[in-house]
Design an enzyme around this catalytic site. Structure first.
Site, PDB file in Angstrom:
ATOM      1  N   LYS A  62       0.821  -1.216   0.000  1.00 35.37           N
ATOM      2  CA  LYS A  62       0.000   0.000   0.000  1.00 35.37           C
ATOM      3  C   LYS A  62       0.851   1.261   0.000  1.00 35.37           C
ATOM      4  O   LYS A  62       0.477   2.262  -0.607  1.00 35.37           O
ATOM      5  CB  LYS A  62      -0.936   0.017   1.210  1.00 35.37           C
ATOM      6  N   LYS A  64      -4.869  -9.311  -7.049  1.00 34.16           N
ATOM      7  CA  LYS A  64      -6.072  -9.495  -6.240  1.00 34.16           C
ATOM      8  C   LYS A  64      -7.179  -8.538  -6.708  1.00 34.16           C
ATOM      9  O   LYS A  64      -6.872  -7.403  -7.065  1.00 34.16           O
ATOM     10  CB  LYS A  64      -5.663  -9.171  -4.794  1.00 34.16           C
ATOM     11  N   LYS A  67     -10.592  -2.860  -4.228  1.00 34.57           N
ATOM     12  CA  LYS A  67     -11.420  -1.657  -4.317  1.00 34.57           C
ATOM     13  C   LYS A  67     -10.684  -0.539  -5.028  1.00 34.57           C
ATOM     14  O   LYS A  67     -11.286   0.349  -5.609  1.00 34.57           O
ATOM     15  CB  LYS A  67     -11.765  -1.154  -2.910  1.00 34.57           C
TER      16      LYS A  67
HETATM   17  P1  TYM Z   1     -11.025  -4.831   3.576  1.00 35.39           P
HETATM   18  O1  TYM Z   1     -12.121  -3.848   3.617  1.00 35.39           O
HETATM   19  O2  TYM Z   1      -9.866  -4.557   2.702  1.00 35.39           O
HETATM   20  O3  TYM Z   1     -11.597  -6.249   3.164  1.00 35.39           O
HETATM   21  C1  TYM Z   1     -12.756  -6.785   3.785  1.00 35.39           C
HETATM   22  C2  TYM Z   1     -12.734  -8.303   3.721  1.00 35.39           C
HETATM   23  O4  TYM Z   1     -12.726  -8.730   2.363  1.00 35.39           O
HETATM   24  C3  TYM Z   1     -11.673  -9.656   2.155  1.00 35.39           C
HETATM   25  N1  TYM Z   1     -11.171  -9.487   0.779  1.00 35.39           N
HETATM   26  C4  TYM Z   1     -11.089 -10.480  -0.106  1.00 35.39           C
HETATM   27  N2  TYM Z   1     -11.388 -11.798  -0.032  1.00 35.39           N
HETATM   28  C5  TYM Z   1     -11.191 -12.544  -1.138  1.00 35.39           C
HETATM   29  N3  TYM Z   1     -10.700 -12.025  -2.299  1.00 35.39           N
HETATM   30  C6  TYM Z   1     -10.395 -10.725  -2.429  1.00 35.39           C
HETATM   31  N4  TYM Z   1      -9.931 -10.227  -3.573  1.00 35.39           N
HETATM   32  C7  TYM Z   1     -10.581  -9.880  -1.296  1.00 35.39           C
HETATM   33  N5  TYM Z   1     -10.366  -8.563  -1.065  1.00 35.39           N
HETATM   34  C8  TYM Z   1     -10.733  -8.341   0.215  1.00 35.39           C
HETATM   35  C9  TYM Z   1     -10.619  -9.271   3.179  1.00 35.39           C
HETATM   36  O5  TYM Z   1      -9.759 -10.351   3.434  1.00 35.39           O
HETATM   37  C10 TYM Z   1     -11.465  -8.893   4.361  1.00 35.39           C
HETATM   38  O6  TYM Z   1     -11.831 -10.050   5.108  1.00 35.39           O
HETATM   39  N6  TYM Z   1      -7.998  -5.093   7.403  1.00 35.39           N
HETATM   40  C11 TYM Z   1      -9.312  -5.602   7.061  1.00 35.39           C
HETATM   41  C12 TYM Z   1     -10.405  -4.953   7.857  1.00 35.39           C
HETATM   42  C13 TYM Z   1     -10.296  -5.148   9.340  1.00 35.39           C
HETATM   43  C14 TYM Z   1     -10.488  -6.358  10.042  1.00 35.39           C
HETATM   44  C15 TYM Z   1     -10.290  -6.036  11.427  1.00 35.39           C
HETATM   45  C16 TYM Z   1     -10.749  -7.658   9.657  1.00 35.39           C
HETATM   46  C17 TYM Z   1     -10.031  -4.184  10.258  1.00 35.39           C
HETATM   47  N7  TYM Z   1     -10.029  -4.716  11.514  1.00 35.39           N
HETATM   48  C18 TYM Z   1     -10.389  -7.003  12.418  1.00 35.39           C
HETATM   49  C19 TYM Z   1     -10.846  -8.627  10.671  1.00 35.39           C
HETATM   50  C20 TYM Z   1     -10.663  -8.294  12.018  1.00 35.39           C
HETATM   51  C21 TYM Z   1      -9.476  -5.438   5.563  1.00 35.39           C
HETATM   52  O7  TYM Z   1      -8.619  -5.710   4.810  1.00 35.39           O
HETATM   53  O8  TYM Z   1     -10.600  -4.983   5.100  1.00 35.39           O
END
Ligand code: TYM
Length: 336
Positions: free
Chosen positions: A111, A194, A197
């Site tokens: 990032k 991957k 967003k």
């Molecule tokens: P975020 O918003 O980037 O992603 C949210 C969830 O979507 C999953 N994800 C995917 N799964 C499969 N294929 C993909 N291409 C893909 N892109 C995203 C992510 O693995 C995630 O589960 N850091 C976290 C948010 C967070 C969180 C936490 C999660 C903050 N605090 C505590 C668990 C526990 C995140 O990346 O969000």
């Protein structure tokens, strides 16, 4: 007691990866666990967010949770910034986590890119706040996509070091739940990247609010190769290397249909991609369409969404405060 916690960032463009890797599993787990699902707005601001867009995105993720089927009365849906314990515990954990641990985080490297000196301190400390999210509720299980595995390992390390340093058995060691066929959905334009967003190409992802025409167009334009659909029995590791786009579409199909990839290969292996893509479009429209429509309805009523968040925030805070008090007690912070 088992308790689920997970979070999704309100940074726009919720996509099929978020749904298949995370949100759909959130829905499925609610019958067997007490669940806390969080719109992690404090994580979102680790990179620049336009305030009006952020407000909109927080409501949109909340709407996605509800539209996908999470019961906000039985479980908790709230936005992170409403519960100050997250930020407070994150500070304590900043003093437990080691620089060396954070330096190994691959997501920060990705990032921050080349201009690391210019990344926010928040982006660097992002996984520490994640640990605080989970451990504020002493959550035992955390459903996520594969990309969050390293962050969850860090939160286990933090919990263990806290317990060790203070000689307590206070925080549980949490288990990641990386479930289903599509734990890492790839971009529709490049099978080695991957689905994300932030990809500048709209065609790289199917979003939760795409209508049938957009879904059809994006799947039609999805990159493939001149070969037919891989036959059953094909070595998946080899496919991942040699035909990543083909494998990605197979995986998405399998996840949407809730069947193993091998069954999809048995049905479509050897056929032309044009035929397979049509079937995939029908499947995606049938499973995602109703969620997108419900989301649109919900975001049209921000008062309702805000009520859900307020109610969830109050209940989350009631769970978090006693844990935070105990942490302060353990650490030796006076609370007269
Ligand atoms: P975020 O918003 O980037 O992603 C949210 C969830 O979507 C999953 N994800 C995917 N799964 C499969 N294929 C993909 N291409 C893909 N892109 C995203 C992510 O693995 C995630 O589960 N850091 C976290 C948010 C967070 C969180 C936490 C999660 C903050 N605090 C505590 C668990 C526990 C995140 O990346 O969000």
């Amino acid at each position: 007691m088992s308790r689920i916690f997970s979070g999704v960032q309100p940074t726009g463009n919720l996509h099929l990866g978020n749904y298949l890797g995370a949100i759909r599993n959130f829905v499925r787990l609610q019958d067997d666990f007490e669940c806390i699902y969080c719109v992690v707005d404090l994580h979102a601001i680790t990179v620049w967010q336009e305030p009006d867009e952020l407000r909109k995105s927080i409501r949109e993720v909340t709407a996605a949770f509800i539209a996908a089927g999470i019961d906000s009365k039985k479980h908790i849906i709230f936005n992170q910034s409403q519960v100050s314990a997250h930020a407070e515990l994150a500070w304590v954990f900043n003093c437990v986590a080691r620089l060396g641990w954070l330096n190994r985080m691959t997501q920060f490297k990705e990032k921050a890119g080349k201009n690391r000196e210019n990344a926010s301190v928040g982006l660097y400390a992002y996984p520490v706040l994640m640990a605080a999210d989970i451990l504020t509720y002493k959550a035992t299980h955390v459903p996520v996509g594969e990309d969050q595995k390293q962050h969850l390992e860090l939160s286990r390390d933090i919990a263990q070091k806290f317990n060790h340093d203070f000689g307590v058995e206070f925080f549980p060691v949490t288990e990641p739940l990386i479930l289903g066929e599509a734990t890492r959905v790839m971009s529709l334009r490049d099978g080695e990247k991957k689905m994300s967003k932030s990809d500048p190409s709209e065609y790289s992802r199917i979003t939760l609010t795409d209508g049938p025409d957009e879904i059809a167009l994006k799947i039609r334009k999805a990159k493939t190769d001149p070969e037919p659909v891989p036959e059953a029995g094909a070595d998946l590791d080899k496919l991942r290397e040699e035909r990543p786009e083909a494998l990605n579409l197979l995986t998405i199909f399998a996840a949407l249909a809730d069947t193993p990839v091998a069954d999809v290969q048995a049905e479509y292996g050897g056929k032309q991609f044009s035929e397979f893509k049509q079937a995939l479009t029908d499947l995606a429209v049938a499973s995602m369409g109703p969620i997108g429509e419900e989301m649109q309805k919900l975001v049209a009523d921000p008062g309702y969404i805000d009520d859900v968040l307020r109610d969830g925030g109050t209940r989350a805070d009631a769970l978090a405060q006693p844990v935070l008090r105990e942490v302060k007690e353990i650490v030796g912070l006076l609370q007269p």
